[in-house]
Design a protein around this motif. Structure first.
Motif, PDB file in Angstrom:
ATOM      1  N   THR A 131       0.831  -1.203   0.000  1.00  0.00           N
ATOM      2  CA  THR A 131       0.000   0.000   0.000  1.00  0.00           C
ATOM      3  C   THR A 131       0.868   1.257   0.000  1.00  0.00           C
ATOM      4  OG1 THR A 131      -0.110   0.123   2.421  1.00  0.00           O
ATOM      5  CG2 THR A 131      -1.768  -1.245   1.313  1.00  0.00           C
ATOM      6  N   PRO A 169      -6.173   3.549   5.072  1.00  0.00           N
ATOM      7  CA  PRO A 169      -6.943   3.285   3.844  1.00  0.00           C
ATOM      8  C   PRO A 169      -8.098   4.234   3.588  1.00  0.00           C
ATOM      9  CG  PRO A 169      -7.514   1.692   5.554  1.00  0.00           C
ATOM     10  CD  PRO A 169      -6.337   2.469   6.062  1.00  0.00           C
ATOM     11  N   GLU A 225      -3.964   6.918  -0.357  1.00  0.00           N
ATOM     12  CA  GLU A 225      -3.207   5.816   0.264  1.00  0.00           C
ATOM     13  C   GLU A 225      -3.774   4.485  -0.233  1.00  0.00           C
ATOM     14  OE1 GLU A 225      -1.880   6.088   4.263  1.00  0.00           O
ATOM     15  OE2 GLU A 225      -1.909   8.278   4.268  1.00  0.00           O
ATOM     16  N   GLN A 226      -3.662   4.303  -1.525  1.00  0.00           N
ATOM     17  CA  GLN A 226      -4.258   3.174  -2.214  1.00  0.00           C
ATOM     18  C   GLN A 226      -3.450   1.887  -2.048  1.00  0.00           C
ATOM     19  OE1 GLN A 226      -3.287   4.683  -6.480  1.00  0.00           O
ATOM     20  NE2 GLN A 226      -2.794   2.493  -6.488  1.00  0.00           N
ATOM     21  N   ILE A 227      -4.047   0.788  -2.454  1.00  0.00           N
ATOM     22  CA  ILE A 227      -3.318  -0.470  -2.582  1.00  0.00           C
ATOM     23  C   ILE A 227      -2.473  -0.382  -3.843  1.00  0.00           C
ATOM     24  CG2 ILE A 227      -3.550  -2.971  -2.937  1.00  0.00           C
ATOM     25  CD1 ILE A 227      -6.263  -2.761  -1.449  1.00  0.00           C
ATOM     26  N   GLU A 280      -7.415  -0.095  -9.144  1.00  0.00           N
ATOM     27  CA  GLU A 280      -7.649  -0.659  -7.821  1.00  0.00           C
ATOM     28  C   GLU A 280      -8.990  -1.379  -7.731  1.00  0.00           C
ATOM     29  OE1 GLU A 280      -6.709   0.861  -3.362  1.00  0.00           O
ATOM     30  OE2 GLU A 280      -8.183   2.063  -4.438  1.00  0.00           O
ATOM     31  N   TYR A 338      -7.678  -3.050   5.610  1.00  0.00           N
ATOM     32  CA  TYR A 338      -7.338  -2.267   4.426  1.00  0.00           C
ATOM     33  C   TYR A 338      -8.195  -2.666   3.226  1.00  0.00           C
ATOM     34  CZ  TYR A 338      -3.982   1.285   3.005  1.00  0.00           C
ATOM     35  OH  TYR A 338      -3.402   2.484   2.670  1.00  0.00           O
ATOM     36  N   ARG A 372     -10.867  -0.182   1.417  1.00  0.00           N
ATOM     37  CA  ARG A 372     -10.689   0.191   0.009  1.00  0.00           C
ATOM     38  C   ARG A 372     -11.817  -0.371  -0.853  1.00  0.00           C
ATOM     39  NH1 ARG A 372      -7.715   4.557  -0.251  1.00  0.00           N
ATOM     40  NH2 ARG A 372      -7.640   4.215  -2.516  1.00  0.00           N
TER      41      ARG A 372
END
Length: 292
Positions: free
Chosen positions: A44, A49, A54-56, A134, A164, A168
């Motif tokens: 990440t 999250p 603050e994405q994967i 994502e 997380y 997301r």
């Protein structure tokens, strides 16, 4: 309280863990007959999250037959950087970047100085698989779970990974499918290391424990035992070269898990209660300090 039971976890809430003996751990909690284990890991762009940027950045999963421990199918995606993530990286004077850096500083020694440092650390730009957005990656992972009968999700620190992926996924209206969950970090802290500490006269156990022993930099008599994934891999002679990349971490987790279960089975007559209580109180104190 550390490790308050959430979701559909196989291991019970914290204090109940103290009641589990090695025989019951092996025969009840780690009995995966007619089940399928899904080892998974995320990389990440941060640790929060809820923030859009603050994405994967990478997701990997491997399905393993609970009866045979054979690998059945795999999933692996790098995730393209969103517009907000690119802005976080490029706009060094932005409010988002300022807040990101402030949150990192609170992490102390484990803080990253920039998002670029995370991408380099996790080998993001080494193109080992397909880059997708994502939403697509999370959707495919959830389908992967749905298509796996009697699935048990396995992660090293489920508190982070499950939270997380849930958070997301909710951004896109995606819901994590029902599945049992087990945390290899809990297993290491509350069972594996206590077992190694109990087996004081066992040469193999002593060698593994030695590899996991860490001394305080200023208080040489003060030690702790690492349950970090890469450290466990090194101690158990599992390849840890690409530690902190999702696909390598999944492979490490799988091999470590199999080896831990084998050692549990070979030593299921050992009473680890003394060192398990010590581990519990150490984790409790650490979590209490972090909340204070």
């Amino acid at each position: 309280m550390p490790y308050k039971k959430k979701w559909n976890e196989i291991l019970p809430a914290t204090k109940e863990i103290l009641k589990i003996t090695l025989p019951s751990l092996v025969n009840e909690y780690l009995n995966f007959k007619n089940k399928n284990l899904i080892f998974f890991d995320l990389e990440t762009l941060g640790f929060h999250p809820t923030f859009e940027y603050e994405q994967i950045t990478e997701i990997a999963a491997t399905s393993v037959c609970g009866n045979t421990t054979d690998v059945q199918k795999q999933l692996h995606y790098k995730i393209s950087l969103s517009k907000s993530s690119k802005n976080l990286i490029d706009e060094v004077d932005s409010v988002e970047r300022y807040n990101w850096e402030n949150r990192q500083r609170r992490r102390g020694k484990t803080a990253f100085t920039s998002p670029c440092e995370i991408l380099e650390f996790t080998q993001y730009y080494q193109n080992s698989c397909e880059y997708v957005d994502e939403k697509y990656a999370i959707s495919e992972f959830f389908k992967f779970i749905e298509k796996t009968p009697n699935a048990v999700l396995v992660a090293h620190n489920t508190e982070f990974d499950i939270n997380y992926i849930l958070t997301r996924g909710s951004r896109y209206g995606l819901t994590l499918p029902d599945a049992e969950i087990i945390d290899t970090l809990k297993i290491s802290r509350f069972f594996f290391i206590p077992m190694l500490r109990t087996l004081v006269d066992d040469k193999v156990a002593a060698e593994i424990l030695s590899c996991l022993t860490r001394h305080h930099p200023r208080q040489k008599t003060k030690i702790h035992f690492s349950s970090k994934l890469g450290d466990l891999a090194t101690a158990l002679q599992v390849n840890s070269v690409n530690w902190h990349t999702a696909d390598a971490d999944v492979q490490m987790m799988y091999e470590i898990f199999i080896k831990m279960i084998s050692l549990f089975k070979n030593n299921d007559n050992v009473d680890i209660n003394k060192h398990k209580k010590t581990a519990f109180h150490e984790v409790f104190k650490k979590n209490k300090k972090s909340v204070a």
